[in-house]
Write a protein that holds these residues in place. Structure first.
Motif, PDB file in Angstrom:
ATOM      1  N   PHE A 249       0.589  -0.710   0.437  1.00  0.00           N
ATOM      2  CA  PHE A 249       0.099  -0.335   0.055  1.00  0.00           C
ATOM      3  C   PHE A 249       0.717   1.067   0.397  1.00  0.00           C
ATOM      4  O   PHE A 249       2.231   1.592   0.756  1.00  0.00           O
ATOM      5  CB  PHE A 249      -1.291   0.330   1.440  1.00  0.00           C
ATOM      6  N   ALA A 284      -3.143  -3.766   6.242  1.00  0.00           N
ATOM      7  CA  ALA A 284      -2.142  -2.945   7.434  1.00  0.00           C
ATOM      8  C   ALA A 284      -0.827  -2.251   7.139  1.00  0.00           C
ATOM      9  O   ALA A 284      -0.071  -3.392   5.946  1.00  0.00           O
ATOM     10  CB  ALA A 284      -2.196  -3.721   8.718  1.00  0.00           C
ATOM     11  N   ALA A 306      -1.347   1.070  11.546  1.00  0.00           N
ATOM     12  CA  ALA A 306      -2.617   1.852  10.322  1.00  0.00           C
ATOM     13  C   ALA A 306      -3.145   0.317   9.735  1.00  0.00           C
ATOM     14  O   ALA A 306      -2.578  -0.384   9.459  1.00  0.00           O
ATOM     15  CB  ALA A 306      -2.326   2.346   9.858  1.00  0.00           C
TER      16      ALA A 306
HETATM   17  N1  DAH Z   1      -7.227   1.710   1.960  1.00  0.00           N
HETATM   18  C1  DAH Z   1      -6.611   0.471   2.234  1.00  0.00           C
HETATM   19  C2  DAH Z   1      -7.583  -0.258   1.090  1.00  0.00           C
HETATM   20  O1  DAH Z   1      -9.069   0.181   0.672  1.00  0.00           O
HETATM   21  C3  DAH Z   1      -7.113  -0.725   3.251  1.00  0.00           C
HETATM   22  C4  DAH Z   1      -5.170  -0.264   4.044  1.00  0.00           C
HETATM   23  C5  DAH Z   1      -4.771  -1.110   4.042  1.00  0.00           C
HETATM   24  C6  DAH Z   1      -5.317   0.380   5.609  1.00  0.00           C
HETATM   25  C7  DAH Z   1      -3.250  -0.759   4.935  1.00  0.00           C
HETATM   26  C8  DAH Z   1      -5.074   0.315   5.893  1.00  0.00           C
HETATM   27  C9  DAH Z   1      -3.248   0.321   5.727  1.00  0.00           C
HETATM   28  O2  DAH Z   1      -5.136   1.976   6.790  1.00  0.00           O
HETATM   29  O3  DAH Z   1      -2.441   0.748   6.972  1.00  0.00           O
HETATM   30  O4  DAH Z   1      -7.745  -1.116   0.343  1.00  0.00           O
END
Ligand code: DAH
Length: 342
Positions: A249, A284, A306
């Motif tokens: 990510f 995460a 996160a």
């Molecule tokens: N925002 C990501 C999604 O929608 C999910 C996510 C992944 C959130 C890793 C996080 C993180 O805070 O650390 O697929």
């Protein structure tokens, strides 16, 4: 004459009307051209002038009362579907029809449980808007402009303005919290997110996520692991295990996919976990130093973790629901099954 009005008035009040025939009888007796009230109006002509006014008033009241009684019962008959032309509502011996209370939507049930578990760990709640700008949804989270990472999430742009989007994830709320608060930050941000996807059993253009963010001095990956381990045991049962798979990510480094041991078969392998013993519940990682920097937090002093998880996904796993569309169709037969789960 006043006495007569009084007795008729009492008879009207006490008159039993439970069938359409009785209603017609009532009309004939009192309201028709040959009825008793009409007859009274004829007699009225002979009333002595000094009491005419008082008698006239009473007579009118009587007529209105009879008419009202007739109208309201006729209306009840019109609304009643009973083919026998009887008014069931007047049968006081019938048992009470139980009051059908609603229940929580399954998404709310799981949402509330997740929030409760994190609140007990000291996380507070935060919210952000569903209509976002590019900065909060992408740029501040280290998605460079024109970078292919933006295509991981099919985005709805609105108002033909590429700067205004429907948020694709609740990670946008991380940015808003960092803008407004100083570490230590420990927050979860539940909310609705949108993706430009064709609706099917497995994908929807609108769903819910819960984002988590923890920033303080010396926050480590093991804090992340233990937090999510505790969460998984609370939500899915004490036997639950978790595992992390390396992932990517833009806003975390390192990044991971979070799996929990399948709570349907306890890891033995079943249809829900596709025989693997594990199911994925979210992503995460450690907050990327660029993200801290973008939001005015010194990455040399602070670190953070996160995570983000899908509420629909967890609900589907927990209750073995096979089609995402059921959540938004409002089919009462589906929703009723969750009535007793709080
Ligand atoms: N925002 C990501 C999604 O929608 C999910 C996510 C992944 C959130 C890793 C996080 C993180 O805070 O650390 O697929």
């Amino acid at each position: 004459m006043l006495d007569k009005i009084k007795t008729i008035s009492e008879r009207i009040e006490a008159y039993t009307i439970e069938t359409k025939d009785q209603l017609e009888q009532f009309r004939l007796e009192f309201l028709s051209r040959k009825g008793e009230i009409t007859a009274l109006f004829d007699d009225f002509k002979t009333v002595a002038p000094d009491i005419k006014r008082a008698v006239g008033q009473e007579l009118n009241k009587l007529k209105v009362a009879a008419q009202n009684r007739f109208d309201s019962i006729q209306e009840q008959f019109e609304q009643s579907t009973d083919s026998k032309h009887t008014l069931r509502a007047t049968d006081l011996t019938l048992p009470v029809i139980p009051n059908q209370l609603g229940g929580k939507h399954p998404i709310s049930v799981v949402h509330d449980r997740i929030v409760e578990v994190f609140e007990r760990m000291g996380f507070n709640l935060s919210e952000g808007p569903e209509i976002e700008d590019d900065w909060h949804n992408f740029s501040a989270l280290n998605f460079p402009e024109n970078h292919p990472a933006r295509e991981m999430q099919d985005t709805f742009f609105i108002e033909k303005n590429p700067d205004v989007v429907l948020r694709t994830h609740t990670s946008s709320v991380q940015v808003r919290v960092m803008e407004n608060e100083k570490p230590p930050i420990r927050t979860i941000s539940p909310g609705r997110v949108y993706r430009n996807e064709a609706i099917s059993a497995r994908a929807h253009c609108m769903f819910h996520q819960i984002e988590g963010l923890y920033i303080d001095k010396q926050v480590s990956f093991s804090d992340l692991k233990n937090t999510l381990y505790h969460f998984a045991k609370e939500l899915f049962g004490a036997e639950t295990q978790i595992r992390f798979r390396p992932s990517y990510f833009p806003f975390t480094e390192p990044s991971a996919e979070i799996d929990v041991s399948c709570f349907i078969c306890n890891g033995k392998g079943c249809g829900v976990c596709k025989q693997s013993g594990w199911v994925e519940i979210g992503g995460a990682g450690m907050v990327d130093p660029n993200v801290l920097q973008n939001n005015g937090i010194d990455p040399k002093k602070y670190s953070g973790f996160a995570f983000g998880m899908g509420v629909e996904r967890i609900t589907m796993l927990k209750y073995q629901i096979k089609d995402l569309r059921l959540f938004t169709e409002n089919d009462i037969r589906f929703l009723r099954q969750f009535k007793h789960i709080q």
